[in-house]
Design an enzyme around this catalytic site. Structure first.
Site, PDB file in Angstrom:
ATOM      1  N   GLU A 231       0.827  -1.211   0.000  1.00  0.00           N
ATOM      2  CA  GLU A 231       0.000   0.000   0.000  1.00  0.00           C
ATOM      3  C   GLU A 231       0.862   1.263   0.000  1.00  0.00           C
ATOM      4  O   GLU A 231       0.566   2.233  -0.722  1.00  0.00           O
ATOM      5  CB  GLU A 231      -0.944  -0.027   1.211  1.00  0.00           C
ATOM      6  CG  GLU A 231      -2.012  -1.110   1.058  1.00  0.00           C
ATOM      7  CD  GLU A 231      -2.451  -1.781   2.352  1.00  0.00           C
ATOM      8  OE1 GLU A 231      -3.155  -2.801   2.245  1.00  0.00           O
ATOM      9  OE2 GLU A 231      -2.099  -1.332   3.454  1.00  0.00           O
TER      10      GLU A 231
ATOM     11  N   ASP B   1      -5.995  -5.423   9.690  1.00  0.00           N
ATOM     12  CA  ASP B   1      -7.027  -4.614  10.377  1.00  0.00           C
ATOM     13  C   ASP B   1      -6.884  -4.734  11.881  1.00  0.00           C
ATOM     14  O   ASP B   1      -7.096  -3.774  12.626  1.00  0.00           O
ATOM     15  CB  ASP B   1      -8.442  -5.107  10.017  1.00  0.00           C
ATOM     16  CG  ASP B   1      -8.605  -5.269   8.535  1.00  0.00           C
ATOM     17  OD1 ASP B   1      -7.872  -4.601   7.797  1.00  0.00           O
ATOM     18  OD2 ASP B   1      -9.458  -6.078   8.121  1.00  0.00           O
TER      19      ASP B   1
HETATM   20  P1  AMP Z   1      -2.268  -6.972   5.640  1.00  0.00           P
HETATM   21  O1  AMP Z   1      -1.541  -7.544   4.474  1.00  0.00           O
HETATM   22  O2  AMP Z   1      -2.396  -5.494   5.602  1.00  0.00           O
HETATM   23  O3  AMP Z   1      -3.525  -7.689   6.017  1.00  0.00           O
HETATM   24  O4  AMP Z   1      -1.284  -7.209   6.884  1.00  0.00           O
HETATM   25  C1  AMP Z   1      -0.735  -8.405   7.145  1.00  0.00           C
HETATM   26  C2  AMP Z   1       0.207  -8.202   8.311  1.00  0.00           C
HETATM   27  O5  AMP Z   1       0.007  -9.283   9.198  1.00  0.00           O
HETATM   28  C3  AMP Z   1       1.682  -8.251   7.946  1.00  0.00           C
HETATM   29  O6  AMP Z   1       2.148  -6.959   7.648  1.00  0.00           O
HETATM   30  C4  AMP Z   1       2.308  -8.807   9.208  1.00  0.00           C
HETATM   31  O7  AMP Z   1       2.688  -7.736  10.047  1.00  0.00           O
HETATM   32  C5  AMP Z   1       1.183  -9.594   9.870  1.00  0.00           C
HETATM   33  N1  AMP Z   1       1.377 -11.042   9.749  1.00  0.00           N
HETATM   34  C6  AMP Z   1       1.229 -11.777   8.642  1.00  0.00           C
HETATM   35  N2  AMP Z   1       1.515 -13.068   8.882  1.00  0.00           N
HETATM   36  C7  AMP Z   1       1.840 -13.161  10.190  1.00  0.00           C
HETATM   37  C8  AMP Z   1       2.247 -14.233  11.046  1.00  0.00           C
HETATM   38  N3  AMP Z   1       2.382 -15.464  10.581  1.00  0.00           N
HETATM   39  N4  AMP Z   1       2.500 -13.952  12.352  1.00  0.00           N
HETATM   40  C9  AMP Z   1       2.368 -12.683  12.813  1.00  0.00           C
HETATM   41  N5  AMP Z   1       2.008 -11.644  12.044  1.00  0.00           N
HETATM   42  C10 AMP Z   1       1.746 -11.856  10.749  1.00  0.00           C
HETATM   43  C1  GLC Z   2     -11.065  -6.500   2.680  1.00  0.00           C
HETATM   44  C2  GLC Z   2     -11.919  -7.612   2.116  1.00  0.00           C
HETATM   45  C3  GLC Z   2     -12.655  -8.343   3.202  1.00  0.00           C
HETATM   46  C4  GLC Z   2     -11.707  -8.791   4.289  1.00  0.00           C
HETATM   47  C5  GLC Z   2     -10.829  -7.635   4.739  1.00  0.00           C
HETATM   48  C6  GLC Z   2      -9.778  -8.153   5.670  1.00  0.00           C
HETATM   49  O1  GLC Z   2     -11.867  -5.519   3.213  1.00  0.00           O
HETATM   50  O2  GLC Z   2     -12.841  -7.077   1.212  1.00  0.00           O
HETATM   51  O3  GLC Z   2     -13.313  -9.441   2.652  1.00  0.00           O
HETATM   52  O4  GLC Z   2     -12.424  -9.283   5.379  1.00  0.00           O
HETATM   53  O5  GLC Z   2     -10.203  -7.014   3.651  1.00  0.00           O
HETATM   54  O6  GLC Z   2      -8.770  -7.217   5.862  1.00  0.00           O
END
Ligand code: AMP
Ligand code: GLC
Length: 467
Positions: A301, A445
């Site tokens: 992002e 989130d």
């Molecule tokens: P997003 O892609 O924005 O939903 O964020 C995912 C975030 O979750 C990553 O930036 C990591 O900081 C965290 N995350 C993903 N996989 C793991 C894991 N196996 N253990 C702990 N944190 C995780």
């Molecule tokens: C987005 C997706 C939703 C999911 C969320 C999780 O908003 O649309 O399905 O639950 O990401 O981060």
């Protein structure tokens, strides 16, 4: 070498945030809530489906994502794209035939989805922090996914605006069949299909959703927003990701008005970014940014925002190493800060950073608390209770943050995760990493809402003690 203090810092941050959550105040959550159905992918099943749909056509879509999904080969190719890259992606499904195909393919789990839904269940259902949520489609399927607790949706009763738990919102807003459903195809690291291997666990999301994708905003929020905003102390805004050049104008008019009301009432608002493919929409989001107190984002992002700020080299640099190069991340965060946002919270696999226009250990402590909740979500796929969050204290900190910590210590004299850069405070935490996560959806989130609300809980808790 990693600072040996992290275990102690984690334990004390957890206690402090837990003790102060009651001081956070109510939180407004808008706009996207949906139903997530999860399918854990199986190799034989997926390969068979790819053969049946036409292997060559599917493979064609696995190197470049289409703008939206209109055919089964596009669906399967997009899933394959995610597996090959180990990256998350989300596309709108515009065809009834594909929606029906996904429905028949089935799912292993039904969960609350959308940033608003996930955060509402966490903040209201686990932390006990009151939330007012925007739920575009209050079907029984959707409302049934809300936890018990101080979670509210606004409702007009005899012309008056009342706050009720979503399960008590009778006179459901639409057809059951119409629930916005996101099909989430999850795969573990090392998942193999057609000779490809996933470098990282992740998911592909196919949205059969005509509400959130168009940012449908309910009448209660259009007509009663001033009253809703009067009752909250914080706001978290999300859900712009599926808008396009053709659809963003009308909802953004309403969003701008909402942000104006929030800022007039001095309600700090956090923008939770999600990957937004449309460049025009991304540019418009950047224009809104100065109206926010805080923004939360990951490396993909951040890079996508740098792209529309004409910082293409920096965008490339952000994505060229894993974990993301901290120097590049800080450079990008400073550029966002220059636009007037007071807090920028970056999270990636291994570490989090917060660049703030103010100082205090509470910023770092809120990040530590968020990392514990994230580890819980990774372990269990859900955050069921504070007791489970406490158990995550035992999850080890991932090794990949060590070099980042070393570099920040050398360059900026960082101590216990706190440094000063160009007049801003930088807070850093190495995160707990769960080796074999149950699922990945919704962790971002969980991180952002816990850190933002945790920070204000600590900040307001201290202010109260001083009074
Ligand atoms: P997003 O892609 O924005 O939903 O964020 C995912 C975030 O979750 C990553 O930036 C990591 O900081 C965290 N995350 C993903 N996989 C793991 C894991 N196996 N253990 C702990 N944190 C995780
Ligand atoms: C987005 C997706 C939703 C999911 C969320 C999780 O908003 O649309 O399905 O639950 O990401 O981060």
């Amino acid at each position: 070498m990693m600072n040996p203090n992290w275990d102690k810092l984690y334990a004390s941050a957890f206690e402090r945030v837990r003790a102060n959550l009651g001081n956070a105040g109510s939180v407004l959550l808008a706009y996207n809530t949906n139903v997530d159905v999860l399918r854990y992918l199986r190799r034989d099943d997926l390969e068979e489906r790819i053969e049946r749909a036409g292997r060559d056509e599917v493979l064609g879509y696995s190197s470049e994502l289409p703008e939206m999904i209109k055919s089964v080969p596009q669906l399967l190719g997009s899933i394959l794209w995610s597996v090959r890259q180990g990256k998350a992606a989300e596309l709108f499904v515009g065809s009834c035939r594909v929606r029906f195909y996904m429905k028949r393919w089935g799912w292993d789990e039904v969960r609350m989805g959308g940033q608003v839904g996930i955060m509402a269940n966490l903040l209201g259902g686990v932390y006990g922090v009151p939330v007012v949520a925007h739920v575009p489609q209050l079907s029984r399927l959707q409302t049934g996914l809300f936890r018990e607790g101080p979670i509210y949706v606004p409702k007009f009763e005899n012309g008056e605006l009342k706050l009720v738990h979503p399960k008590k919102f009778s006179g459901h807003g639409g057809w059951e069949e119409d629930s916005p459903i996101h099909y989430i195809y999850e795969f573990p690291r090392g998942f193999r299909v057609l000779g490809f291997e996933a470098p990282r666990e992740n998911r592909f999301i196919a949205s059969a959703d005509d509400y959130n994708t168009a940012l449908v905003i309910r009448d209660e929020f259009r007509e009663g927003f001033d009253e809703i905003a009067a009752g909250v102390g914080l706001a978290i805004i999300s859900g712009f990701q599926a808008l396009t050049e053709d659809t963003y104008r009308e909802p953004f008019g309403v969003v701008k008005e909402h942000l104006r009301v929030l800022s007039e009432r001095e309600v700090p608002a956090h923008l939770e970014l999600a990957f937004t493919p449309d460049e025009t929409v991304r540019r418009e989001i950047l224009r809104l940014l100065p109206m926010f107190w805080s923004v939360g984002l990951n490396e993909v992002e951040l890079a996508s925002v740098m792209e529309v700020m004409n910082e293409r080299d920096l965008a490339e640099k952000l994505l060229s190493s894993d974990p993301a190069d901290a120097d590049a991340v800080i450079e990008a965060m400073l550029k966002l800060a220059a636009l007037g946002v007071r807090r920028i919270h970056f999270h990636t696999y291994g570490y989090y950073l917060a660049l703030t226009a103010y100082r205090g250990e509470f910023v770092r402590d809120a990040l530590l608390f968020a990392a514990l909740t994230a580890a819980t979500k990774a372990r269990l796929g859900d955050v069921p209770s504070m007791e489970e969050v406490a158990k995550s204290l035992k999850v080890p900190v991932g090794g990949m943050a060590g070099p980042v910590e070393e570099a920040l210590t050398k360059e900026y004299g960082m101590k216990d995760g706190i440094a000063e850069i160009n007049g801003y405070q930088l807070a850093f935490v190495p995160t707990k990493i769960v080796e074999r996560p149950k699922s990945t959806v919704g962790i971002g989130d969980t991180i952002s809402s816990s850190a933002f609300v945790g920070e204000f809980a600590l900040r307001r808790g201290t202010q109260m003690k001083r009074l």
